[in-house]
Design a protein around this motif. Structure first.
Motif, PDB file in Angstrom:
ATOM      1  N   ALA A  15       0.819  -1.226   0.000  1.00  0.00           N
ATOM      2  CA  ALA A  15       0.000   0.000   0.000  1.00  0.00           C
ATOM      3  C   ALA A  15       0.845   1.265   0.000  1.00  0.00           C
ATOM      4  N   SER A  16       2.164   1.126  -0.123  1.00  0.00           N
ATOM      5  CA  SER A  16       3.019   2.321  -0.047  1.00  0.00           C
ATOM      6  C   SER A  16       3.169   3.025  -1.384  1.00  0.00           C
ATOM      7  N   SER A  17       2.700   2.419  -2.476  1.00  0.00           N
ATOM      8  CA  SER A  17       2.799   3.092  -3.777  1.00  0.00           C
ATOM      9  C   SER A  17       1.864   2.410  -4.770  1.00  0.00           C
ATOM     10  N   GLY A  18       1.757   3.015  -5.938  1.00  0.00           N
ATOM     11  CA  GLY A  18       1.098   2.401  -7.081  1.00  0.00           C
ATOM     12  C   GLY A  18      -0.314   1.883  -6.825  1.00  0.00           C
ATOM     13  N   ILE A  19      -0.564   0.680  -7.302  1.00  0.00           N
ATOM     14  CA  ILE A  19      -1.911   0.098  -7.286  1.00  0.00           C
ATOM     15  C   ILE A  19      -2.422  -0.085  -5.850  1.00  0.00           C
ATOM     16  N   GLY A  20      -1.539  -0.511  -4.947  1.00  0.00           N
ATOM     17  CA  GLY A  20      -1.957  -0.745  -3.565  1.00  0.00           C
ATOM     18  C   GLY A  20      -2.376   0.544  -2.884  1.00  0.00           C
ATOM     19  N   ALA A  38       3.319  -2.554   4.008  1.00  0.00           N
ATOM     20  CA  ALA A  38       4.453  -2.389   3.086  1.00  0.00           C
ATOM     21  C   ALA A  38       5.681  -2.245   3.969  1.00  0.00           C
ATOM     22  N   ARG A  39       6.843  -2.288   3.348  1.00  0.00           N
ATOM     23  CA  ARG A  39       8.056  -2.120   4.155  1.00  0.00           C
ATOM     24  C   ARG A  39       8.339  -0.649   4.445  1.00  0.00           C
ATOM     25  N   ARG A  40       7.992   0.250   3.534  1.00  0.00           N
ATOM     26  CA  ARG A  40       8.293   1.679   3.758  1.00  0.00           C
ATOM     27  C   ARG A  40       7.256   2.278   4.705  1.00  0.00           C
ATOM     28  N   ALA A  41       7.638   2.268   5.990  1.00  0.00           N
ATOM     29  CA  ALA A  41       6.706   2.697   7.029  1.00  0.00           C
ATOM     30  C   ALA A  41       6.269   4.149   6.822  1.00  0.00           C
ATOM     31  N   THR A  63       5.275  -3.973   7.234  1.00  0.00           N
ATOM     32  CA  THR A  63       5.275  -5.433   7.049  1.00  0.00           C
ATOM     33  C   THR A  63       6.144  -5.820   5.864  1.00  0.00           C
ATOM     34  N   ASP A  64       6.948  -6.851   6.048  1.00  0.00           N
ATOM     35  CA  ASP A  64       7.588  -7.517   4.910  1.00  0.00           C
ATOM     36  C   ASP A  64       6.787  -8.796   4.675  1.00  0.00           C
ATOM     37  N   VAL A  65       6.007  -8.825   3.606  1.00  0.00           N
ATOM     38  CA  VAL A  65       5.114  -9.980   3.403  1.00  0.00           C
ATOM     39  C   VAL A  65       5.876 -11.260   3.080  1.00  0.00           C
ATOM     40  N   ASN A  90      -4.113  -8.944  -1.873  1.00  0.00           N
ATOM     41  CA  ASN A  90      -2.703  -9.330  -1.997  1.00  0.00           C
ATOM     42  C   ASN A  90      -2.131  -8.659  -3.238  1.00  0.00           C
ATOM     43  N   ASN A  91      -1.550  -7.492  -3.010  1.00  0.00           N
ATOM     44  CA  ASN A  91      -1.086  -6.675  -4.133  1.00  0.00           C
ATOM     45  C   ASN A  91       0.433  -6.522  -4.163  1.00  0.00           C
ATOM     46  N   ALA A  92       1.107  -6.665  -3.021  1.00  0.00           N
ATOM     47  CA  ALA A  92       2.561  -6.437  -2.982  1.00  0.00           C
ATOM     48  C   ALA A  92       3.252  -7.303  -4.028  1.00  0.00           C
ATOM     49  N   VAL A 155      10.778 -15.669 -14.916  1.00  0.00           N
ATOM     50  CA  VAL A 155      10.523 -15.952 -13.502  1.00  0.00           C
ATOM     51  C   VAL A 155       9.384 -15.086 -12.965  1.00  0.00           C
ATOM     52  N   TYR A 156       9.255 -13.871 -13.489  1.00  0.00           N
ATOM     53  CA  TYR A 156       8.060 -13.071 -13.153  1.00  0.00           C
ATOM     54  C   TYR A 156       6.816 -13.817 -13.632  1.00  0.00           C
ATOM     55  N   ASN A 157       6.870 -14.354 -14.864  1.00  0.00           N
ATOM     56  CA  ASN A 157       5.759 -15.174 -15.375  1.00  0.00           C
ATOM     57  C   ASN A 157       5.473 -16.339 -14.431  1.00  0.00           C
ATOM     58  N   ALA A 188       0.006  -2.992 -18.602  1.00  0.00           N
ATOM     59  CA  ALA A 188       1.002  -2.000 -18.160  1.00  0.00           C
ATOM     60  C   ALA A 188       0.345  -0.845 -17.393  1.00  0.00           C
ATOM     61  N   VAL A 189       0.825  -0.630 -16.180  1.00  0.00           N
ATOM     62  CA  VAL A 189       0.337   0.452 -15.327  1.00  0.00           C
ATOM     63  C   VAL A 189       1.529   1.343 -14.987  1.00  0.00           C
ATOM     64  N   ALA A 190       1.340   2.637 -15.032  1.00  0.00           N
ATOM     65  CA  ALA A 190       2.429   3.569 -14.707  1.00  0.00           C
ATOM     66  C   ALA A 190       2.619   3.623 -13.192  1.00  0.00           C
ATOM     67  N   THR A 191       3.618   2.889 -12.696  1.00  0.00           N
ATOM     68  CA  THR A 191       3.917   2.857 -11.253  1.00  0.00           C
ATOM     69  C   THR A 191       5.437   2.796 -11.084  1.00  0.00           C
ATOM     70  N   GLU A 192       5.858   2.574  -9.839  1.00  0.00           N
ATOM     71  CA  GLU A 192       7.298   2.457  -9.566  1.00  0.00           C
ATOM     72  C   GLU A 192       7.870   1.094  -9.961  1.00  0.00           C
TER      73      GLU A 192
END
Ligand code: NDP
Length: 248
Positions: A15-20, A38-41, A63-65, A90-92, A155-157, A188-192
């Motif tokens: 939830a710290s950026s983008g879609i989340g 997210a990890r970035r508190a 959280t580090d999932v 579950n978006n991370a 591997v992403y696939n 494709a989504v414009a995110t980090e």
């Protein structure tokens, strides 16, 4: 969209950026209480403050999932601090592209840890309670890459095909007991997300999507809110959303 999520508790990973971030905000705007992982508190704390300042309910839970104990604690603290859990998003995720020969196996491990184990750990922690209450919703953010493998994305696939398979098996196990499972597959989504790749990979991605107006995070958040906002007897199982000009 006129969707009312008041009285519901929605937990969002990544939830710290983008879609989340966009999904958490949209859920809060629809009236849900939201928990943010997210990890970035600093980023999730700022988002929680923004939601609370706007009259909503939110809690930031660093959280580090990829760590089973932290993923479980995220689910437990959501229940303790917001009074329950109705929806787990579950978006991370991480996407580290490149050819298989000569790849850095550490990048493979990071993707499998976050994209696969992250989904498994939070789902494992949440599902028992959802079954007990006879309602609830797991939303897994996969990708077009979960349906279509391409060179340079192996591997992403693998991780996203895994999320697709897991989601369908989970759906069959829990749907008759009132727990819904939705798979979201963005193009494709414009995110980090692309920024974590090596410069030459980023260049290849830019070439692949030249002339394509990418989706905004809010476009995917809208799809998620649409799915979770349906009446209990309606289960949106799968949503695939590409930018119009994305061919593959
Ligand atoms: P971002 O990079 O903007 O967001 C990724 C999120 O995941 C961040 O909030 C990040 O937070 C979080 N995250 C990463 N690792 C961990 C971890 N170990 N523990 C907890 N959180 C973690 O990218 P997107 O918004 O684009 O990505 C969201 C999802 O959408 C991913 O699953 C991605 O695969 C998927 N997707 C994205 C597409 C795109 O084109 N952008 C296309 C298809 C699917 P932090 O770093 O603070 O921990």
């Amino acid at each position: 969209m006129n969707i009312d999520l008041s009285g519901q508790v929605v937990a969002v990973t990544g939830a710290s950026s983008g879609i989340g971030e966009a999904t958490a905000l949209a859920a809060a705007q629809a009236g849900a209480a939201v928990s943010l992982a997210a990890r970035r508190a600093d980023r999730i704390e700022a988002l929680a403050k923004k939601i609370i300042d706007g009259g909503g309910r939110a809690v930031a839970i660093p959280t580090d999932v990829a760590k089973e104990d932290e993923a479980a604690a995220f689910v437990q603290r959501t229940r303790d601090e917001l009074g329950g859990l109705d929806v787990l998003v579950n978006n991370a995720g991480v996407m580290l592209l490149g050819p298989i020969p000569g790849a850095d196996a550490g990048e493979w491990r990071r993707m499998i840890d976050v994209n696969v184990y992250g989904v498994l750990y939070t789902t494992h922690a949440a599902i028992g309670g959802l079954l007990e209450q006879g309602s609830g919703h797991i939303v897994n953010v996969s990708s077009v890459a979960g349906r279509r493998a391409t060179a340079g994305s192996g591997v992403y696939n693998l991780t996203k095909f895994g999320v697709n398979a897991f989601s369908e098996a989970l759906r069959q196990e829990v749907t008759a007991q009132g727990v819904r499972v939705t798979l979201i597959e963005p193009g494709a989504v414009a995110t980090e997300l692309r920024e974590h790749n090596r410069p030459e990979i980023q260049k290849q991605m830019d070439e692949r999507f030249a002339g394509v107006e990418k989706l905004k995070s809010e476009d995917i958040a809208n799809a998620i809110i649409y799915a979770i906002g349906q009446p209990d007897y309606v289960s949106i199982n799968e949503v695939l959303v590409r930018p119009t000009k994305q061919v593959g």
